[in-house]
Design a protein around this motif. Structure first.
Motif, PDB file in Angstrom:
ATOM      1  N   ARG A  85      41.818  46.139  36.447  1.00 11.63           N
ATOM      2  CA  ARG A  85      41.069  45.422  37.467  1.00 11.63           C
ATOM      3  C   ARG A  85      41.122  46.117  38.826  1.00 11.63           C
ATOM      4  O   ARG A  85      40.158  46.105  39.575  1.00 11.63           O
ATOM      5  CB  ARG A  85      41.661  44.020  37.616  1.00 11.63           C
ATOM      6  N   GLU A 132      46.333  48.678  41.762  1.00  7.91           N
ATOM      7  CA  GLU A 132      47.672  48.101  41.594  1.00  7.91           C
ATOM      8  C   GLU A 132      47.968  47.950  40.099  1.00  7.91           C
ATOM      9  O   GLU A 132      49.054  48.299  39.615  1.00  7.91           O
ATOM     10  CB  GLU A 132      47.663  46.733  42.279  1.00  7.91           C
ATOM     11  N   ASP A 133      46.988  47.411  39.396  1.00  7.61           N
ATOM     12  CA  ASP A 133      47.113  47.168  37.959  1.00  7.61           C
ATOM     13  C   ASP A 133      47.292  48.485  37.191  1.00  7.61           C
ATOM     14  O   ASP A 133      48.241  48.646  36.413  1.00  7.61           O
ATOM     15  CB  ASP A 133      45.855  46.404  37.494  1.00  7.61           C
ATOM     16  N   SER A 180      50.582  50.298  37.950  1.00 11.07           N
ATOM     17  CA  SER A 180      51.732  49.650  37.305  1.00 11.07           C
ATOM     18  C   SER A 180      51.749  49.984  35.808  1.00 11.07           C
ATOM     19  O   SER A 180      52.814  50.226  35.223  1.00 11.07           O
ATOM     20  CB  SER A 180      51.682  48.135  37.563  1.00 11.07           C
ATOM     21  N   ARG A 201      49.423  40.581  31.317  1.00  9.92           N
ATOM     22  CA  ARG A 201      50.632  41.311  31.006  1.00  9.92           C
ATOM     23  C   ARG A 201      51.897  40.625  31.541  1.00  9.92           C
ATOM     24  O   ARG A 201      52.937  40.652  30.920  1.00  9.92           O
ATOM     25  CB  ARG A 201      50.545  42.703  31.605  1.00  9.92           C
ATOM     26  N   ARG A 240      33.598  38.805  39.228  1.00 11.75           N
ATOM     27  CA  ARG A 240      34.810  39.285  39.894  1.00 11.75           C
ATOM     28  C   ARG A 240      35.669  40.125  38.948  1.00 11.75           C
ATOM     29  O   ARG A 240      36.806  40.470  39.263  1.00 11.75           O
ATOM     30  CB  ARG A 240      35.621  38.109  40.460  1.00 11.75           C
ATOM     31  N   GLY A 241      35.128  40.408  37.772  1.00  6.04           N
ATOM     32  CA  GLY A 241      35.832  41.305  36.862  1.00  6.04           C
ATOM     33  C   GLY A 241      36.912  40.634  36.029  1.00  6.04           C
ATOM     34  O   GLY A 241      37.724  41.310  35.411  1.00  6.04           O
TER      35      GLY A 241
END
Lengths: 469, 469
Positions: free
Chosen positions: B286, B289-290, B293, A286, A244-245
């Motif tokens: 991933r 969205e990641d 941002s 993060r 799933r990374g």
């Protein structure tokens, strides 16, 4: 043979009264944290140099007098790497614990090799930076962690200590001081002597300073616990996460049998009460949004893989308690432990290898609890001289010595068949020395011996560790 | 001295007609991609073994006959590492390009050393996995990339090739085949011979197989371009990103002067038109969205640092075009390039070093365009034999040879003062050999020579590369 008058006079010239000769004072330097006394050897003297100049002078003295020397860090090793050689002395690094340079701009810190990990984490924290490797015992010295290429749970995502070492200062067998690397991150400038020194267990040089590359601090950490009916099921849940990374910071598997012993030791409670084993998954990222989204995905993966439950330890207190229990597993089983295995196998082979350990334990009628790093293949099994039940140890087995030897041979044969190595993070030292050649084969062993002879022709640096000289 | 009849007969026995002897056929093996012909040397023969057995037989033959051999990968190097020795032969790896084992479960792939990076990326992609290092020229062979410890732009986040090598098969100078590492990720089992082989430029062994550890595929990639008034301003914007906890996949700085040459070469347009230099920032993560941002935060950091603009290349086509322009910078300035620098300095020293390069260029009245990896300190400056203006090269400078030598000496002296090394990713080979000792000092050089003698006592493996033998 006792130390010569000329060695003693020379050593006093160098370190003055920072020289131990009294047998009572020498005794603590005769062992590390390996479970048994089988390898205990007292040094003839312990010298405590304060810097690389004194180290270099001591190395030259030992070279001249033909006295083998063993460098000692925190003494927290598990392979006998810092146990002195017969007729040898110990060079204790305990007084070399200064910060040489803390560089927030370059994200590096340079410290003397005798700094404890505990202090190092504090110094790094003061820079608002992050040094991921956490080999467990914070009493370890950074120099020793480098000499053994220590690992720890966070190696899944961040790699072992090796990945963070940017520079080393090393006193060579000639007494010359070698500066390797620096504050830069890439080099294709000659042989990787830096990497050769890392993991060489004090046999190629005495590490006196370490420059570490540091990372930005992580913004958020989450800890998940998932119990499973069997340890195999737990381990087989791991590939799903990576698919799933998500690369967690740590993925630990723990059998509940040794965890019951840790609960008794600490008088604390592991959150999972059902099943034979748990996965403990630490996620970092993060910010909380990031780690909670990772946790959600991991939860789905765990449930699909048959987890009996998925528990999120969202409070810091609870996270700390879980970590403390995990960190104390070795302490908990140690009273009965007579062998600590530290094998590393390909990820796909972990479940099979743990199955072999279970079968072995059953056949021998012994307790062989396992825990370890489920995503990087580093499995810590233990041979106990008595049966562990409900966190309590039974009476000593009459034939534990021969059973242990049989278990060791069978376990290492299994590791070799699965394409693994006998030490993933503890090192070879004295404890695993007899098994290394069979594991790696004759060609690498010959290359190692040739390098040892090339860099330490008189064999004074920790001789007999890793391989017989 | 020509090759002996017994060498020729022996080689034919091993590789049959996969042996080149005709001068025209040998000519392409006399150089790599370094900018000038200064180091060109033709081999006496080229043999094309198909596997490690043939390699081992050739090494034994060369050992017996005292013929030095140089292993050649894709020939894309920039330091002369694969240029044959006078009186020597070339062992071309081009026929060793098979996948030995693709293991999606363990996230590893094992290939023969003669596979191109282009093909390797395809094979890794077919596993739905990711091999981050991208040294630039996809015609490079993986064995050569390992032998030079190649880097590339993505080293900021992912490290150089070294970090991904889990196993190697190496034919030693004795003709013995050494298997190192495997599919496991952690080892404290003896000296790190694996790392010693990486970056040793074919002087310690012939790499015949490589096992790479792979990562999960990234879900999303974003590319940002920010132009700045000066290259110093661009470089000084970098620490701000890292302080915000973001480690981009790549942070490249490019001066617009050489970029104009790349635009002319490719007939494409770099998106930033103002200022002297740009930062190109690649973010991966991933999911979208990641990365979006991350991009938002980076945008804020760039604006605060004085960026003239922040451009997000959100379309794949535009991303590819930007990358192509960046990748062709060396090709673009190559017609006039007579020296390629590849220094690596601590991150905080990049701007100062680039300032020194500018001052040097001005003082010498020459063009010395720079670009490189702004977050890892690896700066590629070039000495041009003619002035570069508006992407066009002027007439040859009359004294470029002496000016170049003066520039090289001054540039390397600056790097040493800043605690850096003269090669961050290209290797030393022949081109930088004369400068290494001054950079590293005598103690590491002596250790390298001792190791070379220990592992290749007759000096038949690519002698004279990295250091004079």
């Amino acid at each position: 043979m006792p130390l010569s008058e000329s060695w003693l006079a020379g050593a006093r010239d160098i370190v003055g009264d920072r020289l131990l000769l009294d047998p009572d004072a020498l005794a603590p330097f005769s062992h590390d944290e390996f479970a048994t006394d089988a390898f205990r050897t007292a040094p003839l003297a312990v010298a405590k140099p304060v810097d690389e100049k004194e180290v270099a002078a001591l190395v030259r003295l030992c070279l001249r007098e033909g006295v083998p020397l063993t460098t000692r860090g925190g003494g927290t090793g598990l392979a006998g790497g810092c146990i002195p050689c017969p007729g040898g002395i110990v060079l204790s690094m305990e007084l070399q614990n200064r910060v040489i340079d803390a560089d927030a701009k370059n994200h590096t810190i340079t410290v003397q090799a005798g700094m404890t990990l505990k202090r190092l984490y504090e110094e790094v924290d003061a820079l608002s930076l992050y040094f991921p490797p956490h080999p467990g015992d914070e009493g370890a010295f950074i120099g020793g962690a480098v000499a053994a290429n220590a690992g720890g749970a966070r190696a899944v995502k961040y790699g072992t200590v090796k990945r963070f070492v940017l520079g080393l200062q090393v006193v060579m067998a000639s007494g010359e001081v070698m500066e390797l690397g620096g504050k830069f991150i890439k080099s294709s400038s000659g042989y990787h002597l830096l990497d050769l020194m890392i993991g060489s267990e004090g046999t190629l040089g005495v590490i006196t300073r370490v420059t570490l590359g540091l990372l930005p601090r992580v913004g958020s950490v989450q800890t998940l616990i998932s119990p499973f009916a069997t340890v195999q099921q737990a381990i087989e849940a791991v590939p799903g996460m990576l698919e799933r990374g998500i690369v967690p910071c740590a993925v630990e598997f723990v059998e509940h049998a040794p965890m019951r012993a840790a609960e008794r030791l600490l008088n604390k409670t592991w959150p999972a009460r059902t099943g034979d084993a748990s996965l403990m998954i630490i996620l970092d990222g993060r910010n909380e949004e990031d780690t909670l989204s990772q946790a959600e995905t991991i939860g789905e993966v765990m449930e699909k893989a048959g987890a009996l439950d998925v528990l999120l330890a969202d409070q810091k207190v609870k996270q700390a308690e879980i970590l403390e229990l995990r960190s104390n597993l070795y302490e908990a089983v140690r009273p009965a432990t007579v062998e600590v295995y530290d094998v590393c196998v390909p990820r796909s082979q972990i479940a099979g290898h743990v199955g072999l350990v279970h079968a072995l334990a059953q056949r021998l009628g012994a307790s062989m609890p396992s825990f370890g790093h489920a995503a990087d293949g580093n499995v810590h099994s233990h041979f106990l001289k008595s049966i562990l039940r409900d966190g309590l140890f039974g009476p000593e087995l009459p034939n534990w010595r021969s059973q242990r030897d049989e278990a060791t041979a069978a376990l290492y044969a299994d590791v070799a068949e699965r394409g693994g190595v006998i030490s993933g993070e503890h090192g070879i030292g004295l404890v695993k020395r007899a098994y290394l050649s069979k594991n790696l084969g004759p060609v690498p062993m010959a290359a190692m011996r040739a390098i040892k002879r090339a860099l330490d022709p008189q064999g004074i640096l920790n001789p007999g560790k890793i391989f017989e000289t």
